[in-house]
Design an enzyme around this catalytic site. Structure first.
Site, short mmCIF file in Angstrom:
data_model
loop_
_atom_site.label_atom_id
_atom_site.label_comp_id
_atom_site.label_asym_id
_atom_site.label_seq_id
_atom_site.Cartn_x
_atom_site.Cartn_y
_atom_site.Cartn_z
N THR A 120 -2.43 17.29 23.14
CA THR A 120 -2.61 18.72 22.85
C THR A 120 -3.30 19.05 21.98
O THR A 120 -3.22 18.27 20.97
CB THR A 120 -1.34 18.91 23.21
N ASP A 121 -3.20 20.41 21.27
CA ASP A 121 -3.19 20.50 19.87
C ASP A 121 -2.25 20.35 19.28
O ASP A 121 -2.53 20.49 17.91
CB ASP A 121 -3.44 22.18 20.09
N GLU A 122 -0.65 20.33 20.21
CA GLU A 122 0.15 20.39 18.88
C GLU A 122 0.39 18.84 18.08
O GLU A 122 0.96 19.24 17.16
CB GLU A 122 1.58 20.01 20.22
N TYR A 172 7.76 15.51 20.23
CA TYR A 172 6.77 15.16 21.63
C TYR A 172 5.31 15.00 21.04
O TYR A 172 4.48 14.30 21.40
CB TYR A 172 7.14 16.78 22.03
N LYS A 187 2.35 12.02 21.27
CA LYS A 187 1.06 12.27 21.69
C LYS A 187 0.21 11.90 20.88
O LYS A 187 -1.02 11.62 20.85
CB LYS A 187 0.87 13.95 22.18
P1 NAD Z 1 4.41 18.28 33.59
O1 NAD Z 1 5.98 17.40 32.49
O2 NAD Z 1 4.49 19.25 34.57
O3 NAD Z 1 3.61 16.70 34.50
C1 NAD Z 1 4.07 15.36 33.74
C2 NAD Z 1 4.44 14.13 34.92
O4 NAD Z 1 3.27 13.32 34.57
C3 NAD Z 1 5.52 14.39 35.46
O5 NAD Z 1 4.43 14.59 37.19
C4 NAD Z 1 5.67 13.02 35.90
O6 NAD Z 1 6.43 12.83 36.57
C5 NAD Z 1 4.77 12.71 35.34
N1 NAD Z 1 5.66 11.52 34.45
C6 NAD Z 1 6.42 10.87 33.53
N2 NAD Z 1 6.24 10.25 32.86
C7 NAD Z 1 5.72 8.96 33.63
C8 NAD Z 1 5.27 7.31 34.05
N3 NAD Z 1 5.89 6.94 32.71
N4 NAD Z 1 4.87 6.98 34.64
C9 NAD Z 1 3.85 7.64 35.64
N5 NAD Z 1 4.03 9.31 35.54
C10 NAD Z 1 4.78 9.96 34.67
O7 NAD Z 1 3.29 18.17 32.38
P2 NAD Z 1 1.48 19.36 31.85
O8 NAD Z 1 2.56 20.43 31.30
O9 NAD Z 1 1.48 19.06 33.52
O10 NAD Z 1 1.32 18.21 31.14
C11 NAD Z 1 0.11 17.32 31.56
C12 NAD Z 1 -0.90 16.97 30.08
O11 NAD Z 1 -0.84 17.60 29.53
C13 NAD Z 1 0.57 15.93 29.24
O12 NAD Z 1 0.09 14.59 28.70
C14 NAD Z 1 0.58 16.83 28.42
O13 NAD Z 1 1.39 16.49 27.32
C15 NAD Z 1 -0.93 17.07 28.09
N6 NAD Z 1 -0.73 18.90 28.14
C16 NAD Z 1 0.12 20.50 28.59
C17 NAD Z 1 -0.25 21.17 27.65
C18 NAD Z 1 0.88 22.21 28.31
O14 NAD Z 1 0.69 23.18 27.88
N7 NAD Z 1 1.49 21.94 29.52
C19 NAD Z 1 -1.01 21.55 27.14
C20 NAD Z 1 -1.48 20.58 26.76
C21 NAD Z 1 -1.78 19.36 26.89
P1 TYD Z 2 7.18 25.93 24.99
O1 TYD Z 2 6.69 26.75 26.68
O2 TYD Z 2 8.00 25.00 25.04
O3 TYD Z 2 5.73 25.16 24.70
P2 TYD Z 2 5.27 24.39 23.56
O4 TYD Z 2 6.97 24.69 22.25
O5 TYD Z 2 4.46 23.12 23.85
O6 TYD Z 2 4.70 25.69 22.71
O7 TYD Z 2 7.09 27.15 24.07
C1 TYD Z 2 6.11 28.35 23.68
C2 TYD Z 2 6.89 28.79 22.71
O8 TYD Z 2 7.93 29.65 22.80
C3 TYD Z 2 7.29 28.30 21.68
O9 TYD Z 2 6.81 28.49 20.39
C4 TYD Z 2 8.54 28.09 21.51
C5 TYD Z 2 8.93 29.56 22.66
N1 TYD Z 2 9.92 29.32 23.48
C6 TYD Z 2 11.30 30.85 23.00
O10 TYD Z 2 10.98 31.38 22.53
N2 TYD Z 2 12.24 30.31 24.21
C7 TYD Z 2 12.22 29.35 25.04
O11 TYD Z 2 13.48 29.37 25.28
C8 TYD Z 2 11.12 28.48 25.30
C9 TYD Z 2 11.34 27.50 26.84
C10 TYD Z 2 10.37 28.33 24.52
#
Ligand code: NAD
Ligand code: TYD
Length: 359
Positions: A133-135, A159, A163
């Site tokens: 992630t970019d975070e 988080y 990461k």
């Molecule tokens: P998500 O929470 O929807 O999915 C995570 C999946 O991992 C789930 O299916 C869960 O069951 C599985 N999991 C969790 N712990 C596990 C373990 N110990 N063993 C096996 N499986 C396990 O998350 P997502 O949004 O799909 O994110 C996927 C990846 O992308 C993550 O690594 C996250 O850091 C990264 N990412 C997410 C975003 C975003 O905006 N959602 C952006 C950039 C990077």
């Molecule tokens: P989120 O979807 O949790 O992603 P991330 O924290 O990884 O960026 O949140 C996106 C943005 O929205 C973040 O600035 C937090 C804000 N947010 C709210 O304002 N209200 C909410 O209920 C949630 C879940 C997030």
């Protein structure tokens, strides 16, 4: 046709990737623990598909991972599995250390141990792609340059710290053992099948239920939004043509304040599912901010565009409308994920926050 071991392939992004690779003809071994955010409903269209092998298990289970590697001899591992929600990490950092740090280390070590004994030619072509992630780069101020591959790590939440730690271990396995890794750091994703703890699905579903739409602080925090399918296209390009040991920043060049995002969701719903009780934006409530809330994320993805020819296919406005439509059309999926546990989470995260009608 490649054989891919995908971790976390029942989650939001992993399932999008798995569906895309099965459509392209690759064989997928999908290792997922099915935590609260993992959902077999995301993979319904693969029911009965002999080239999608789903295994419920933990990335930290070295014996299981070794068994899968020896049985299926994958050409690559794509590591999506993680605890992924910042607000949960604030309430329970330990779970993030266990899966994101210790789990990733265990997975890396299992895959490295198997890879090092492969024939030279297979060792050369194998890849371990770590999805991050970019975070990890911390927070930008309004006029700062966007994050790039050169930006120093400065994670601010449990988080992003977990990461960041996992990214460092992946890098170290490349530097120390010559293990063929790739790392991607992507901005906020949106799209179908996102668990409704994240902003866009949460607001969409709360609005439809005429519940308050919780905006943290003043809603001025900025995220750079990317459609999940564009993220998966980028991952595939990095897998196929990325330089081993490198990192690639992925982003949508679509910066929006949270309030803009929430209002855009409301406007789409006003049009697609008008309510007799009034415009959805009336439900916006400004609530107590997230502790340590990063102000702005933005990605400079020029390396990925220049070296690998990537371009996102979705604009934010069109992609968001399509996403809102998906939630309207998939009520069964929604009802399944809104289980008792999900309701408990809403109580834990939102019940104690002060609510205001104006910022
Ligand atoms: P998500 O929470 O929807 O999915 C995570 C999946 O991992 C789930 O299916 C869960 O069951 C599985 N999991 C969790 N712990 C596990 C373990 N110990 N063993 C096996 N499986 C396990 O998350 P997502 O949004 O799909 O994110 C996927 C990846 O992308 C993550 O690594 C996250 O850091 C990264 N990412 C997410 C975003 C975003 O905006 N959602 C952006 C950039 C990077
Ligand atoms: P989120 O979807 O949790 O992603 P991330 O924290 O990884 O960026 O949140 C996106 C943005 O929205 C973040 O600035 C937090 C804000 N947010 C709210 O304002 N209200 C909410 O209920 C949630 C879940 C997030």
């Amino acid at each position: 046709m490649a054989t891919l071991l995908v971790t976390g392939g029942a989650g939001f992004i992993g399932s999008c990737y798995v569906l895309a690779r099965r459509a392209a003809g690759d064989r997928v071994i999908n290792l997922d623990k099915l935590t609260y955010s993992g959902n077999m409903g995301n993979l319904l269209s693969l029911k009965g598909d002999a080239d999608h092998i789903f295994v419920r298990g933990d990335i930290g289970n070295a014996e299981l991972v070794r068994h899968l590697l020896e049985t299926y001899a994958p050409d690559a591992v794509l590591h999506f599995a993680a605890e992924s929600h910042v607000d949960r990490s604030i309430l329970d950092p330990g779970a993030f250390v266990r899966t994101n740090v210790l789990g990733t280390c265990a997975l890396l070590h299992s895959v490295y141990g198997w890879w090092k004994d492969l024939a030279e030619e297979r060792r050369q072509t194998f890849r371990f792609l770590h999805v991050s992630t970019d975070e990890v780069f911390g927070a930008l101020r309004p006029d700062d340059d966007a994050f790039s591959e050169e930006t120093a790590y400065a994670p601010n939440s449990p988080y992003s710290a977990s990461k960041a730690a996992s990214d460092h271990f992946v890098r170290a396995y490349h530097e120390t053992y010559g293990f063929p890794t790739l790392i991607t750091n992507c901005s906020n994703n949106y799209g179908p099948r996102q668990f409704p703890e994240k902003l866009i699905p949460l607001v969409t579903l709360n609005a439809l239920a005429r519940k308050p739409l919780p905006v943290y602080g003043t809603g001025s925090n900025i995220r750079d939004w990317l459609h999940v399918e564009d993220h998966c296209t980028a991952l595939q390009l990095v897998l196929e043509a990325g330089r081993v040991g490198q990192t690639y920043a992925i982003g949508g060049r679509s910066e929006r304040t949270n309030l803009e995002v929430v209002r855009t969701v409301c406007a789409a719903l006003d049009e697609m599912a008008p309510s007799r009780e009034g415009p959805y934006a009336e439900l916006v409530r400004f609530v107590t901010d997230r502790p340590g809330h990063d102000f702005r994320y933005a990605i400079d993805c020029s390396k990925l565009c220049r070296e690998l020819g990537w371009q996102p296919a979705h604009t934010f406005e069109e992609g968001l409308r399509e996403t809102v439509r998906w939630y309207l059309d998939n009520r069964e999926w929604v009802e399944n994920v809104q289980s008792g546990d999900y309701r408990k989470w809403l109580d834990v995260n939102y019940a104690g926050r002060v609510q205001r009608v104006s910022a």
